[in-house]
Design a protein around this motif. Structure first.
Motif, PDB file in Angstrom:
ATOM      1  N   TYR A  88       0.890  -1.181  -0.050  1.00 21.35           N
ATOM      2  CA  TYR A  88       0.088  -0.132   0.000  1.00 21.35           C
ATOM      3  C   TYR A  88       0.847   1.214   0.096  1.00 21.35           C
ATOM      4  CZ  TYR A  88      -3.506  -3.375   1.345  1.00 21.35           C
ATOM      5  OH  TYR A  88      -4.328  -4.344   1.398  1.00 21.35           O
ATOM      6  N   ALA A  89       0.160   2.284  -0.390  1.00 24.50           N
ATOM      7  CA  ALA A  89       0.807   3.726  -0.514  1.00 24.50           C
ATOM      8  C   ALA A  89       0.794   4.111   1.175  1.00 24.50           C
ATOM      9  CB  ALA A  89       0.138   4.749  -1.294  1.00 24.50           C
ATOM     10  N   ASP A  90       1.764   4.670   1.499  1.00 23.24           N
ATOM     11  CA  ASP A  90       2.019   5.257   2.934  1.00 23.24           C
ATOM     12  C   ASP A  90       0.483   5.886   3.156  1.00 23.24           C
ATOM     13  OD1 ASP A  90       5.510   5.791   3.316  1.00 23.24           O
ATOM     14  OD2 ASP A  90       4.223   4.053   3.485  1.00 23.24           O
ATOM     15  N   SER A  91      -0.016   6.585   2.294  1.00 18.68           N
ATOM     16  CA  SER A  91      -1.179   7.592   2.541  1.00 18.68           C
ATOM     17  C   SER A  91      -2.413   6.872   2.844  1.00 18.68           C
ATOM     18  CB  SER A  91      -1.246   8.540   1.418  1.00 18.68           C
ATOM     19  OG  SER A  91      -1.595   7.943   0.306  1.00 18.68           O
ATOM     20  N   VAL A  92      -2.505   5.382   2.453  1.00 17.58           N
ATOM     21  CA  VAL A  92      -3.692   4.775   2.725  1.00 17.58           C
ATOM     22  C   VAL A  92      -3.592   3.294   3.650  1.00 17.58           C
ATOM     23  CG1 VAL A  92      -4.575   5.520   0.434  1.00 17.58           C
ATOM     24  CG2 VAL A  92      -3.603   3.098   0.836  1.00 17.58           C
TER      25      VAL A  92
END
Length: 109
Positions: A57-61
């Motif tokens: 996952y992207a860190d933002s999610v």
């Protein structure tokens, strides 16, 4: 061909589930991804699931979104929880052979 569904309007803190379905391929052998593109920004990778089921996952999610797949249905999902206004974007399903048409997700009160 990839066909997406499940986008729409959600309130901050709410949830949506995106689906992406295909046919005519041996779906189970391919890694699948979800990308998103917000207005004025570059398309970015949101989540990836390998053929073996490993997810990234992207860190933002991280901790809010979950990618999964059902190989019997040739479908990949993106469960989005605790949505934030900054999650507003067009979300695209991606495979090694195609991009989906995109589905709009808007998070607003």
């Amino acid at each position: 061909q990839l066909v997406e569904s499940g986008g729409g309007l959600a309130q901050p803190g709410g949830s949506l589930r995106l689906s992406c379905t295909t046919s005519g391929v041996i779906f189970s052998i391919y890694d699948m991804d979800w990308f998103r593109q917000a207005p004025g920004k570059q398309r970015e990778l949101v989540a990836k699931i390998t053929s073996a089921g490993t997810t990234t996952y992207a860190d933002s999610v991280k901790g809010r979104f979950a990618i999964s797949r059902d190989n019997a249905k040739n479908t990949v999902y993106l469960q989005m929880n605790s949505l934030k206004p900054e999650d507003t974007a067009v979300y695209y399903c991606h495979s090694p052979w195609a991009w989906g048409q995109g589905t709009q997700v808007t998070v607003s009160s």
